[in-house]
Design a protein around this motif. Structure first.
Motif, PDB file in Angstrom:
ATOM      1  N   TYR A   1      -3.991  -3.630  -3.360  1.00  0.00           N
ATOM      2  CA  TYR A   1      -3.257  -3.012  -2.957  1.00  0.00           C
ATOM      3  C   TYR A   1      -3.583  -4.146  -1.502  1.00  0.00           C
ATOM      4  O   TYR A   1      -4.436  -4.956  -0.662  1.00  0.00           O
ATOM      5  CB  TYR A   1      -3.959  -1.768  -2.506  1.00  0.00           C
ATOM      6  CG  TYR A   1      -2.884  -0.880  -3.413  1.00  0.00           C
ATOM      7  CD1 TYR A   1      -1.743  -0.611  -3.992  1.00  0.00           C
ATOM      8  CD2 TYR A   1      -4.355  -0.058  -4.594  1.00  0.00           C
ATOM      9  CE1 TYR A   1      -1.156   0.589  -4.590  1.00  0.00           C
ATOM     10  CE2 TYR A   1      -3.936  -0.062  -5.371  1.00  0.00           C
ATOM     11  CZ  TYR A   1      -2.533   0.473  -5.633  1.00  0.00           C
ATOM     12  OH  TYR A   1      -1.724   1.837  -6.594  1.00  0.00           O
TER      13      TYR A   1
ATOM     14  N   GLU B   1       0.702   2.785  -3.235  1.00  0.00           N
ATOM     15  CA  GLU B   1      -0.622   3.621  -3.969  1.00  0.00           C
ATOM     16  C   GLU B   1      -0.440   4.713  -3.016  1.00  0.00           C
ATOM     17  O   GLU B   1      -0.768   6.413  -4.044  1.00  0.00           O
ATOM     18  CB  GLU B   1      -1.999   3.285  -2.950  1.00  0.00           C
ATOM     19  CG  GLU B   1      -3.268   3.909  -3.280  1.00  0.00           C
ATOM     20  CD  GLU B   1      -4.516   3.562  -2.343  1.00  0.00           C
ATOM     21  OE1 GLU B   1      -5.035   3.891  -2.390  1.00  0.00           O
ATOM     22  OE2 GLU B   1      -4.016   2.409  -1.176  1.00  0.00           O
TER      23      GLU B   1
ATOM     24  N   ASP C   1       0.683  -1.584  -0.120  1.00  0.00           N
ATOM     25  CA  ASP C   1      -0.392   0.031   0.023  1.00  0.00           C
ATOM     26  C   ASP C   1       1.279   1.138  -0.150  1.00  0.00           C
ATOM     27  O   ASP C   1       0.177   2.660  -0.305  1.00  0.00           O
ATOM     28  CB  ASP C   1      -1.214   0.016   1.398  1.00  0.00           C
ATOM     29  CG  ASP C   1       0.282  -0.256   2.699  1.00  0.00           C
ATOM     30  OD1 ASP C   1       0.839  -0.568   2.605  1.00  0.00           O
ATOM     31  OD2 ASP C   1      -0.689  -0.489   3.416  1.00  0.00           O
TER      32      ASP C   1
END
Length: 454
Positions: free
Chosen positions: A180, A33, A30
């Motif tokens: 993710y 992201e 993550d």
């Protein structure tokens, strides 16, 4: 742009709704992201970069991405066209900074353009990048290895993730699943090894030409790489079956630190032929290198650990030698093909390996190769430029390898039983080149010698 991007990133079935059957799956840390969101906020035109992670037969794991640094002088007239040459060179440099188990898996582009218009350019870029990366590899690919190459296109409306069969230039793009997950590599295992390198290369003529040395050295490295691939690998002191699970008997999601040893033997087909050889000189590479590889936590097998570790050994050696050739042995101008000859031995120190924590959670590190005369700030600058990692002096791990030293006598240190068996990197790294009508074929590891005409 940020709101559209974030909304799209969280729609896990986005590709399934628009592309039908799913292709290869990508589990993405993550932190990626967050990084991509920041790039989108900058609203820069034509942002490109690399996707880094580890492949497995079931899925690929993406641990980080890094943007391609801008050229000092942008190409004129390219517009929104992708700069394949520049991005490919970035990928080549980044590949040198990745330890075992981490690879460039693909490319990404953030551009306000339709997916159909971008797909063809991404296809060309993917093949160009992969071709340059593979050109520096001396290890052989296995039949069971993943051949899909990732392209990720982000625009204000959507994110399109596709793969190409990198072995087939005519392959069509396949949709891929991009999801993710937090802490994807927080429990990855690490396997390390210290290897004493003892390599000798014969120079076939009396000319101390850098091109001659480069060609001979690369041929010698190919032979050495085969020896590494055929070496016996001991993990925690024992040879394990290929299908042995390294995490067997361990608690789930428990990170392991493993130590390995490579038992290297000369190739039989070269042993007798190379005992005596007429040559114009010799090039000796001696020292000790530190190697490491990272393994995903999905029941990693001993075969995978051995493969990734051996590839890291080969890659770091090739990188160091190539860096030294680029730095100290440039190709002479036409008409100046012979270097000034000197008696005795000329020595060069190969760069040593420095590690730095990656941008993800866990113990994953990236690396750089630092010459003796370089300041730590230069390593920090390269990490920022190539991998977009912010770091400080105290974050650099410089203790895995001892810095090479030039030996005053011009002769390499004799290998003894004591330092051959020692698994810690206690030996300096240097290369020596010897020029003479019949230089002796003796060998040892990481630095460079130069014996000129006697």
């Amino acid at each position: 742009m940020k709101n559209c991007y974030d909304r799209d990133m969280r729609r896990k079935s986005h590709l399934g709704k628009h592309c039908g059957k799913m292709g290869r799956g990508y589990i993405v840390d993550d932190t990626v992201e967050v990084y991509l969101s920041k790039l989108c906020e900058q609203q820069s035109d034509n942002v490109t970069g690399l996707v880094i992670g580890q492949s497995s037969t079931q899925r690929d794991i993406v641990v980080m991405v890094c943007r391609t640094p801008p050229r000092d002088e942008p190409l004129v007239g390219t517009g929104k066209c992708l700069d394949k040459e520049w991005i490919s060179e970035h990928a080549r440099q980044v590949s040198r900074m990745l330890p075992g188990g981490l690879f460039v898996l693909g490319v990404f582009v953030i551009i306000d353009a339709d997916n159909k218009d971008t797909l063809a350019s991404l296809r060309q870029l993917a093949f160009a990048v992969q071709c340059l990366i593979v050109s520096e590899r001396l290890w052989n690919s296995e039949d069971d290895e993943v051949i899909d190459w990732l392209t990720l296109h982000i625009n204000p409306k959507s994110r399109n993730c596709r793969t190409f069969n990198i072995k087939d230039p005519k392959s069509l793009a396949k949709p891929a699943d991009w999801k993710y997950q937090s802490g994807v590599c927080s429990s990855w295992s690490t396997i390390t090894c210290s290897l004493n390198v003892d390599l000798l290369v014969a120079l076939r003529d009396n000319r101390a030409c850098s091109k001659t040395m480069e060609n001979c050295l690369k041929e010698g490295l190919k032979v050495w790489a085969r020896q590494i691939e055929n070496a016996v690998c001991l993990i925690e002191g024992i040879p394990l079956p290929d299908d042995a699970e390294l995490t067997a008997g361990q608690k789930r999601n428990m990170r392991q630190m493993l130590t390995a040893q490579l038992l290297v033997a000369p190739e039989q087909q070269h042993r007798l032929r190379d005992v005596v050889q007429q040559c114009g000189g010799s090039l000796s590479v001696r020292g000790s290198i530190h190697s490491r590889a990272y393994l995903h936590n999905n029941k990693p097998k001993a075969k995978l650990a051995e493969r990734l570790l051996k590839r890291d050994v080969i890659s770091t050696m090739v990188t160091r030698v190539q860096m030294l050739l680029d730095e100290f042995l440039p190709v002479e101008n036409e008409g100046k093909g012979v270097r000034k000859k000197k008696q005795g031995t000329e020595q060069f120190c190969l760069p040593h390996r420095v590690f730095c924590p990656a941008k993800v959670s866990g113990t994953l590190c990236v690396c750089d190769h630092q010459f003796n005369d370089e300041d730590p700030s230069e390593v920090i600058d390269r990490l920022k430029e190539m991998l977009d990692i912010d770091t400080e002096d105290q974050d650099l791990d410089t203790k895995q390898e001892i810095v090479a030293e030039i030996i005053g006598s011009g002769q390499p240190p004799e290998a003894t039983a004591e330092n051959v068996e020692e698994q810690k990197p206690k030996r300096s790294n240097y290369i020596g080149v010897a020029m003479g009508t019949a230089a002796a074929l003796l060998a040892t590891a990481v630095s460079m010698f130069y014996l000129n005409d006697i």
